[in-house]
Design an enzyme around this catalytic site. Structure first.
Site, short mmCIF file in Angstrom:
data_model
loop_
_atom_site.label_atom_id
_atom_site.label_comp_id
_atom_site.label_asym_id
_atom_site.label_seq_id
_atom_site.Cartn_x
_atom_site.Cartn_y
_atom_site.Cartn_z
N SER A 1 0.83 -1.20 0.00
CA SER A 1 0.00 0.00 0.00
C SER A 1 0.87 1.26 0.00
O SER A 1 1.68 1.44 -0.91
CB SER A 1 -0.96 -0.06 1.19
OG SER A 1 -1.98 0.92 1.06
N ASP B 1 -10.12 -5.37 -3.54
CA ASP B 1 -9.53 -4.37 -2.63
C ASP B 1 -10.32 -3.07 -2.75
O ASP B 1 -10.36 -2.45 -3.82
CB ASP B 1 -8.07 -4.18 -3.06
CG ASP B 1 -7.29 -3.20 -2.19
OD1 ASP B 1 -7.91 -2.25 -1.67
OD2 ASP B 1 -6.07 -3.40 -2.06
N HIS C 1 -7.39 -5.80 0.65
CA HIS C 1 -6.20 -5.01 1.00
C HIS C 1 -5.48 -5.56 2.24
O HIS C 1 -4.49 -4.99 2.67
CB HIS C 1 -6.64 -3.57 1.26
CG HIS C 1 -5.56 -2.53 1.07
ND1 HIS C 1 -5.02 -2.23 -0.16
CD2 HIS C 1 -4.91 -1.73 1.95
CE1 HIS C 1 -4.10 -1.29 -0.03
NE2 HIS C 1 -4.00 -0.97 1.24
#
Lengths: 289, 289
Positions: free
Chosen positions: B151, B236, B267
């Site tokens: 991320s 996600d 995620h």
């Protein structure tokens, strides 16, 4: 039929991990949560089931997040079930005051004390949860069922396995409490949940109500074949302090029981996640035999 | 020489995970912590190094506990370094109020805003931490160094890789922020930490100070060979909401860049731990080439 409420779902490895909750009869109607990993292959053929019982202070999420079990379970097409470690919100006086008793510390038994009457994780795991999962028709095959766990949950896995001949194909444990009727966590749990006092002398035979949940005692009196794998780290402070006592099992030299001691490993999930793929593979061998 | 203080040490896989802390020059003297996994083999031969940069809200512990990286790293004899995600205790007004800015959200850049002057995770990771680790003589070989992340940390890994040709053998990322100069987390971070305002129109070219940390822009202007692996889950929510934009990288069709989209994965660390052994193996191939 129990109403199973879906809380969350995550794709992981070759399947989905789903959290459900439901009001549990075993826990006097309290809502309990569990996680279940179901490999995609369960859609075409029912898959065998491995229960993972967590240790003191843990929840149904701990091993799901830190245990490192999914990739091997996905590869081997094995479902994983992660129950909680105790009832939640039973409102027993003091249940949240001590991490070794009460919330997070159910000890996988059926309480016989009036005070702790909701603390029946044994019934939940052995009887109710399998029924609920069968009714939910998720593709799990309980004729091929094994059980593992960590610490208090290692005690749970071994004692539940040994108390129910024919239920499980195999049992394994990480740093299990092997002789709870003679070690502090067990004595504390049995004294309170079973409301049976400790014997007056440390050398006296523990009460029979305690011995019913003592894996080393149960193994001694077990007549059939067993498939048991136990891993313990020699750097584990609880091992050093005499909470685990794997010798009580390894000294019996029973066929089908392997107890492995590992230099340096401690009581943490770093230890578990190192060996968890091997444990899943061990169970797969027996579940798919 | 920096005084590295040992905080904890756990045996895991074929090595030890040790947490250290030290006062960081890059972070204006604030104490920062990191975890380092060193395989036993480093005692006889220096081992290559893989940095893991974590995402928003995470610490140096998150991927160590949930990332599932150790067994493959142990097998491949690769060290893992897990830095923190921001300075701690910089006492910037509001730094603990928003999970997307401030504590836990350092964005792996060198802040040029006076207000955020301690927020220099880029310098810590690219310059100071390698120096500190070399001085500590732990058996790490920084001539074989790769970088990965998740991320915000995926943005960190890719942008640091692309900003420093020749430093790293390979880069990979889980659900990375690929085009931060045009997506909300990045715009928020750049506006604040760099104190360079957003352009007046959404379609205008982002400021050059922002583009210096934008992996898709950096890749477009990169002339050498690259070794990049990116995994993103189609389930996600941040991907669906346009925070990640892997298309900004995959549409360039650059040789040496693989972007994989996976049905259903989200995620979470369930996604990361599914693919992390493949990422470690990907880096091992380049680190041991």
């Amino acid at each position: 039929m129990v109403s199973l409420e879906k809380v969350s779902s995550n794709r992981v490895s070759a399947g989905f991990l789903t959290k459900y909750k439901f009001p549990s009869k075993s826990l006097n109607g309290l809502t309990t949560s569990f996680n279940v990993f179901i490999p995609d292959s369960a859609k075409s053929n029912k898959v065998p089931v491995l229960f993972y019982l967590a240790g003191l202070t843990c929840t149904e999420d701990t091993a799901a997040q830190k245990g490192g079990l999914f990739n091997e379970a996905g590869k081997q097409s094995i479902a994983l079930v992660f129950p909680d470690t105790s009832p939640r919100g039973a409102n027993v006086q003091g249940e949240d005051d001590d991490w070794q008793l009460g919330t997070g510390a159910g000890f996988y038994l059926t309480a016989t004390s009036e005070k702790w009457k909701a603390y029946n994780m044994y019934d939940l795991i052995v009887k109710e949860l399998p029924e609920v999962l069968k009714e939910a028709n998720l593709g799990l095959d309980f004729s091929r069922w094994s059980i593992t766990g960590h610490s208090m949950g290692g005690h749970g896995a071994l004692s539940i396995y040994l108390k129910n001949p024919g239920f499980f194909k195999s049992a394994s444990a990480f740093a299990p409490v092997c002789n709870p009727s003679r070690t502090p966590w067990g004595i504390n749990a049995f004294t309170n949940y079973l409301n049976v006092p400790a014997p007056s002398s440390e050398n006296a035979q523990p009460p029979k109500e305690w011995l019913e949940y003592d894996s080393s005692y149960l193994l001694k009196n077990y007549s059939g074949d067993v498939n048991i794998l136990i891993d313990v780290g020699k750097g584990d402070d609880f091992y050093k302090k005499g909470q685990l006592e794997p010798k009580a099992i390894s000294d019996q030299n029973k066929k089908g029981v392997e107890v492995r001691l590992h230099d340096d490993f401690d009581h943490s999930y770093y230890f578990i996640s190192t060996f968890s793929p091997e444990h899943v593979a061990f169970h797969a061998k027996h579940l798919n035999a």
